[in-house]
Design a protein around this motif. Structure first.
Motif, PDB file in Angstrom:
ATOM      1  N   UNK A  31      31.399  70.131  20.195  1.00 32.57           N
ATOM      2  CA  UNK A  31      32.297  70.936  19.685  1.00 32.57           C
ATOM      3  C   UNK A  31      33.752  70.453  19.971  1.00 32.57           C
ATOM      4  N   UNK A  32      34.541  70.909  18.900  1.00 31.84           N
ATOM      5  CA  UNK A  32      35.998  70.500  18.845  1.00 31.84           C
ATOM      6  C   UNK A  32      36.444  68.961  18.530  1.00 31.84           C
ATOM      7  N   UNK A  64      38.812  67.115  19.492  1.00 33.57           N
ATOM      8  CA  UNK A  64      39.309  66.335  20.542  1.00 33.57           C
ATOM      9  C   UNK A  64      38.130  65.849  21.442  1.00 33.57           C
ATOM     10  N   UNK A  65      37.070  66.621  21.671  1.00 35.18           N
ATOM     11  CA  UNK A  65      35.919  66.228  22.222  1.00 35.18           C
ATOM     12  C   UNK A  65      34.948  65.205  21.566  1.00 35.18           C
ATOM     13  N   UNK A  66      35.088  65.530  20.309  1.00 33.19           N
ATOM     14  CA  UNK A  66      34.176  64.689  19.533  1.00 33.19           C
ATOM     15  C   UNK A  66      34.711  63.342  19.410  1.00 33.19           C
ATOM     16  N   UNK A  67      36.057  63.168  19.256  1.00 33.78           N
ATOM     17  CA  UNK A  67      36.813  62.097  19.379  1.00 33.78           C
ATOM     18  C   UNK A  67      36.777  60.970  20.801  1.00 33.78           C
ATOM     19  N   UNK A  68      36.766  61.892  21.865  1.00 41.76           N
ATOM     20  CA  UNK A  68      36.299  61.354  23.217  1.00 41.76           C
ATOM     21  C   UNK A  68      35.052  60.561  23.186  1.00 41.76           C
ATOM     22  N   UNK A  69      33.970  61.442  22.911  1.00 42.73           N
ATOM     23  CA  UNK A  69      32.506  61.108  22.695  1.00 42.73           C
ATOM     24  C   UNK A  69      32.516  59.776  21.893  1.00 42.73           C
ATOM     25  N   UNK A  70      33.299  59.840  20.739  1.00 43.26           N
ATOM     26  CA  UNK A  70      32.989  58.696  19.768  1.00 43.26           C
ATOM     27  C   UNK A  70      33.350  57.309  20.514  1.00 43.26           C
ATOM     28  N   UNK A  71      34.693  57.691  21.131  1.00 42.63           N
ATOM     29  CA  UNK A  71      35.313  56.243  21.657  1.00 42.63           C
ATOM     30  C   UNK A  71      34.504  55.936  22.879  1.00 42.63           C
ATOM     31  N   UNK A  72      33.925  56.565  23.447  1.00 43.09           N
ATOM     32  CA  UNK A  72      33.273  56.557  24.700  1.00 43.09           C
ATOM     33  C   UNK A  72      31.676  55.602  24.184  1.00 43.09           C
ATOM     34  N   UNK A  73      31.129  56.175  23.053  1.00 44.90           N
ATOM     35  CA  UNK A  73      29.769  55.776  22.471  1.00 44.90           C
ATOM     36  C   UNK A  73      30.079  54.275  22.059  1.00 44.90           C
ATOM     37  N   UNK A  74      31.275  54.124  21.387  1.00 43.85           N
ATOM     38  CA  UNK A  74      31.603  52.947  20.519  1.00 43.85           C
ATOM     39  C   UNK A  74      31.699  51.661  21.714  1.00 43.85           C
ATOM     40  N   UNK A  75      32.746  52.151  22.790  1.00 42.37           N
ATOM     41  CA  UNK A  75      32.694  51.322  23.895  1.00 42.37           C
ATOM     42  C   UNK A  75      31.391  50.858  24.652  1.00 42.37           C
ATOM     43  N   UNK A  76      30.641  51.782  24.735  1.00 42.25           N
ATOM     44  CA  UNK A  76      29.392  51.624  25.384  1.00 42.25           C
ATOM     45  C   UNK A  76      28.522  50.540  24.640  1.00 42.25           C
ATOM     46  N   UNK A  77      28.263  50.893  23.211  1.00 46.08           N
ATOM     47  CA  UNK A  77      27.368  50.328  22.443  1.00 46.08           C
ATOM     48  C   UNK A  77      27.890  48.986  21.874  1.00 46.08           C
ATOM     49  N   UNK A  78      29.163  48.643  21.747  1.00 48.58           N
ATOM     50  CA  UNK A  78      29.674  47.468  21.536  1.00 48.58           C
ATOM     51  C   UNK A  78      29.974  46.576  22.745  1.00 48.58           C
ATOM     52  N   UNK A  79      30.393  47.285  23.944  1.00 49.29           N
ATOM     53  CA  UNK A  79      30.654  46.461  25.136  1.00 49.29           C
ATOM     54  C   UNK A  79      32.179  45.634  25.073  1.00 49.29           C
TER      55      UNK A  79
END
Length: 525
Positions: A124-125, A127-142
């Motif tokens: 929700x929100x 800013x929270x979605x952008x944080x999760x998006x960056x974290x996910x992209x960083x984790x999945x792409x390495x």
């Protein structure tokens, strides 16, 4: 050799390269910025100056699309071509929205990226979605993430001076951008473009290490087309335009410069052409006001009225950088908006005293602004005014100032009364607007001399006119002021015959009541 097609309306680097359309090589700038210190960068430029294409170029570069850069400067500079994940947010579609609509718009932009990375249940929100998006992209792409934000200020431009609504929209955007600081360790590069400059406290309250390259000499030519780029990368295009218009190469270059050149974005900036107008001119084979006519200046004119800016106030302004490259939401003068929107630009820099001279960049903008001001200072009938100005120009070309003033008097007799016609300044500005429509003439107001100021100075093809204006007095009194202060000595070196003109207006008729004309003799000049 056939000329390449011009990419008018195309802002995608990949498409321009795939379709082999004309691309002015900016990739050396891309490489330089990508390999300099810092993570966060901001570039401000006027509308239609190539910001979106630049963002798209960065996207292709960071995605490792080496094949798209064959033959460009970066090909000899880049040796590694590392592929990074890129999040690209285009805010240009977020205009004319209320807070709820803006939240929904940001949600859709996030959803586009979340879908690519397999996020099916977002937080929700925004800013929270952008944080999760960056974290996910960083984790999945390495790999660290690249974030590109085009037209970051678009959602706020329409309300920049409506405080209550601006505060709401600004808070939404500040909330959206806040994760960029929080996620710094996971970010390789963040690049933002826009037109206006908002204070960092108001938008990027925590992001205090943005590198603003807007007035950096090294990046002054990163958007637009420099003179060197025109003469080298578009040399064949110049010859084709010359052939089409019946001019020689030098005449064509001079005409292009007169109409579309003149922008400078730093103290030691190269000459920069407006890219939209320049490419439109080559495509249409005609010297029209393409950039100015592509966007309505109504908002600008309203702001000029709000800040009590007179037409002549826009030209030849001296200021420090902090007075024009400044946040626009609380600006004390209109100068930052005029500069950042592209209606005035840097024309000189005094290193000893650290100040800049600003002026209208070129003929296209000067005439466009003048025509936009006609309804506010002369008459609602813009067509009638431009036709009248054309006839005045024809009279002045024959050195017939008496005939020109007769036409002007007749025309003003048809203009409805306006409420603010009770000062000499009003008539001075009105004449400035009218005379500024005379495209081949130079017009200035309040020109300083050793002993005073001249109301209007006009340099025509054949004459130099010094004009003094009075209200509810006499033309003789106006002419005597020129003689008494001996204004003509200031202009004796112009090389043109000097004609002094005294003009008196009557506040009851709102028209010229009388005028006197006197040629300066060689003894006086």
């Amino acid at each position: 050799m056939a000329l390449k097609l011009y990419p008018l309306g195309i802002q995608t680097f990949e498409r321009i390269r795939r379709e082999d359309k004309l691309y002015i090589d900016k990739t050396e700038y891309v490489y330089r910025m990508a390999h300099t210190s810092g993570v966060y960068f901001f570039l401000g430029r006027p509308r239609r100056f190539g910001k979106s294409l630049l963002v798209s170029t960065f996207q292709s570069y960071f995605e490792g699309r080496k094949d798209l850069f064959n033959g460009l400067a970066i090909e000899r500079l880049e040796k590694e071509w590392t592929e990074y994940p890129v999040l690209h947010f285009d805010m240009s579609g977020g205009k004319h929205m209320n807070p709820q609509q803006l939240e929904e718009y940001l949600g859709y932009r996030l959803k586009d990226e979340e879908t690519k990375w397999g996020i099916s249940s977002p937080a929700n929100g925004t800013n929270n979605r952008l944080i999760d998006l960056i974290n996910t992209v960083y984790r999945k792409s390495g790999r660290q993430v690249v974030v590109l934000i085009d037209e970051y200020d678009a959602p706020m431009l329409d309300t920049v001076h409506e405080k209550e609504q601006l505060d709401e929209l600004r808070n939404i955007m500040r909330n959206f951008y806040s994760p960029l600081k929080f996620c710094e360790a996971k970010l390789r590069f963040v690049f933002m473009t826009g037109i206006t400059k908002f204070s960092q406290l108001s938008i990027f309250s925590e992001l205090n290490n943005i590198t603003n390259i807007s007035m950096n000499d090294d990046y002054a030519g990163i958007c637009g087309i420099t003179t060197d780029e025109l003469l080298t990368q578009m040399s064949a295009d110049i010859d084709a335009l010359a052939t089409e218009t019946g001019m020689d190469r030098e005449q064509t270059i001079n005409r292009l410069k007169e109409n579309y050149d003149g922008y400078h974005f730093s103290a030691y900036s190269p000459d920069v052409f407006n890219p939209f107008s320049l490419l439109s001119c080559f495509a249409e084979k005609n010297f029209e006001a393409y950039w100015f006519s592509s966007g309505t200046p109504t908002y600008l004119i309203n702001m000029m009225c709000k800040y009590n800016v007179q037409p002549a106030d826009i030209t030849r302004v001296e200021a420090s950088a902090s007075e024009f490259d400044a946040p626009t939401e609380n600006m004390p003068t209109l100068m930052p908006l005029l500069y950042q929107s592209g209606y005035i630009t840097i024309k000189g820099y005094n290193k000893d005293y650290n100040y800049y001279t600003l002026d209208v960049p070129n003929k296209e903008v000067r005439l466009g602004l003048t025509k936009a001001l006609i309804p506010y200072y002369v008459s609602p009938n813009t067509l009638a005014v431009t036709n009248m100005a054309r006839k005045i120009a024809q009279a002045l070309d024959k050195c017939d100032i008496d005939g020109a003033l007769t036409m002007l008097q007749t025309f003003l007799g048809t203009v409805p009364y306006c409420s603010n016609a009770n000062s000499e300044g009003h008539y001075q500005q009105m004449l400035y607007v009218i005379f500024s429509l005379l495209t081949d003439y130079l017009v200035d107001v309040e020109v300083h001399t050793p002993t005073g100021r001249v109301d209007i100075v006009m340099l025509t093809k054949a004459d130099l006119y010094l004009m003094e204006i009075k209200l509810n007095q006499t033309a003789q009194a106006a002419l005597q002021q020129i003689n008494l202060k001996n204004y003509r000595q200031r202009f004796a070196l112009s090389g043109r015959p000097i004609t002094m003109v005294g003009v008196n207006f009557d506040s009851n008729t709102r028209n010229i009541s009388d005028w006197m004309i006197e040629k300066a003799t060689s003894r006086n000049s």
